[in-house]
Motif scaffolding. Sequence first.
Motif, PDB file in Angstrom:
ATOM      1  N   LYS A 143       0.826  -1.234   0.026  1.00 35.96           N
ATOM      2  CA  LYS A 143       0.031   0.188   0.121  1.00 35.96           C
ATOM      3  C   LYS A 143       0.782   1.267  -0.129  1.00 35.96           C
ATOM      4  O   LYS A 143       1.643   1.563   0.902  1.00 35.96           O
ATOM      5  N   VAL A 199      -5.595  10.475   7.045  1.00 37.34           N
ATOM      6  CA  VAL A 199      -4.717   9.414   7.190  1.00 37.34           C
ATOM      7  C   VAL A 199      -3.435   9.339   7.697  1.00 37.34           C
ATOM      8  O   VAL A 199      -2.557  10.280   7.909  1.00 37.34           O
ATOM      9  N   LYS A 256      -7.841   3.984  -4.346  1.00 38.57           N
ATOM     10  CA  LYS A 256      -9.017   4.739  -3.876  1.00 38.57           C
ATOM     11  C   LYS A 256      -8.724   5.930  -3.228  1.00 38.57           C
ATOM     12  O   LYS A 256      -7.307   6.003  -2.713  1.00 38.57           O
ATOM     13  N   VAL A 292      -8.343   8.365  -0.241  1.00 36.54           N
ATOM     14  CA  VAL A 292      -8.534   8.313   0.990  1.00 36.54           C
ATOM     15  C   VAL A 292      -8.309   9.637   1.796  1.00 36.54           C
ATOM     16  O   VAL A 292      -8.589   9.613   3.130  1.00 36.54           O
ATOM     17  N   TYR A 348      -4.599   9.695  -2.452  1.00 32.56           N
ATOM     18  CA  TYR A 348      -4.833   8.107  -2.949  1.00 32.56           C
ATOM     19  C   TYR A 348      -4.297   7.224  -1.961  1.00 32.56           C
ATOM     20  O   TYR A 348      -3.286   7.396  -1.635  1.00 32.56           O
ATOM     21  N   GLU A 349      -4.856   5.894  -1.921  1.00 31.96           N
ATOM     22  CA  GLU A 349      -4.276   4.680  -1.784  1.00 31.96           C
ATOM     23  C   GLU A 349      -3.961   3.628  -2.452  1.00 31.96           C
ATOM     24  O   GLU A 349      -4.982   3.423  -3.006  1.00 31.96           O
TER      25      GLU A 349
END
Length: 509
Positions: A341, A365, A453, A455, A466-467
């Motif tokens: 990730k 995050v 996706k 985040v 994004y991740e």
Amino acid sequence: MTTIIQQDDIIASVADALQYISYYHPKDFIDAMHQAYLKERSQAAKDAIAQILINSRMCAQGHRPICQDTGIVTIFIHVGMNVKIEGDLPLEDMLNEGVRQAYKHPDNVLRASILSDPDGARKNTGDNTPAIIHYKIVPGDTIDVHVAAKGGGSEAKSKFAMLNPSDSVVDWVLKMVPQMGAGWCPPGMLGIGIGGTAEKAMLIAKESLLEPVDIHDLIKRGASNRAEELRLELFDKVNKLGIGAQGLGGLTTVLDVKVHDYPTHAANKAVAIIPNCAATRHAHFTLKGSGPALQTPPNLEDWPDISWEVGESVRRVNLDTVKPEDVQTWKSGETVLLSGKLLTGRDAAHKRMVDMINKGEPLPVDLQGRFIYYVGPVDPVRTEVVGPAGPTTATRMDKFTRTVIEKTGLLGMVGKAERGDAAIEAIKDNKAVYLMAVGGAAYLVSKAITAAKVVGFADLGMEAIYEFEVKDMPVTVAVDSTGDSAHKTGPQVWQAKIAETEQVLTLKD
């Protein structure tokens, strides 16, 4: 005799040309890059060129952007005096409608990067308009158009000076090119404008980049004027700087140097440098009143068949389990394959994070022990999880680096080109790491991304956090935990090697 040209034909031709150049390199550029690949002796540079060529072929086959930065559009349009344009829009609006249609094309969505209110809200216009348009009214009964898409990273490295009349252009260029770093994604072309006024020098430097790569033809026939003499001298001396592909050190920094000049005031010598990156994108068409002028696809056999193998000894890293002590064993110049990730974030996201940190607000995050990739990807089409997603210029994040590392526990960063001294010191002080992905290989990089996706900061569009889930994403350790920078040591080593080779050849003569 008057030629009637329809509004829709202008729009369609511009849209077609911009789609075409998003995924097809000019053949002369591919040939020159292949020549550079064959002669390169620096393994790091050779690997980078290989990735650029492989990416180019993939884009030609898949009709997806060469680079995630699909550029700001520049149009040079020459309108014949015997032409009548039929339509209800001003010519500028016709050209911008062509841009709009190209960048919103559903089969190959191009990234919208243009922001209005540039010193204020910096709001994305959403369709990459307006273009930068230069007009000329000329004799004739046709409309002649050149379109180009210029990435922000290479445009940011443009240089200008008002030299004294007796100053050396060569000396100034050789001083500027190292200062440009690798953010313009070498090897590429340098466009140089000399004379006129400040704005004229910049304009002719930009216009020179529309010409084909032909320096080797010039070397064979020899110079016939001062501009050609400068081309030959600068091509030789810039390549002897040893900067190399992606700034990692090597034999080829420029594929060609273009020089345009213009009469100037007796007291002035305006000089401009505008680099063209490894995502060279331009096309030409002529409208004659017989319908739209559409581009002819090239032959895929024009692309060299090159493979790139990392070898069994390469370091493979699981981003989900990597520890700070692991990172401290990585060495500058080493190739690493990333899996796991990977977060993303670039200018706008970093500014917002630092503002939140300073206010004591929680981030969307947790960055502790994580890696962040400086990228603004293209939107996906069809079955893609993400569109082309190559790195953006890392130095733009330098002013945020120390705060983000020290306040969040961020372990590593991935971007394009070198880091500045302040960022290197922050990396060294915190035993973090900076990894470099190849600029100009965005589609190739995207194939290593298996999921994506948003985040955080969804309102920022392509600048959101994004991740990504990545599998064997190739990168180079550009700054290790001791502060050793491959972008400093590589060019130094290769400049010395080139000088040593030159000395040996001189002695033999």
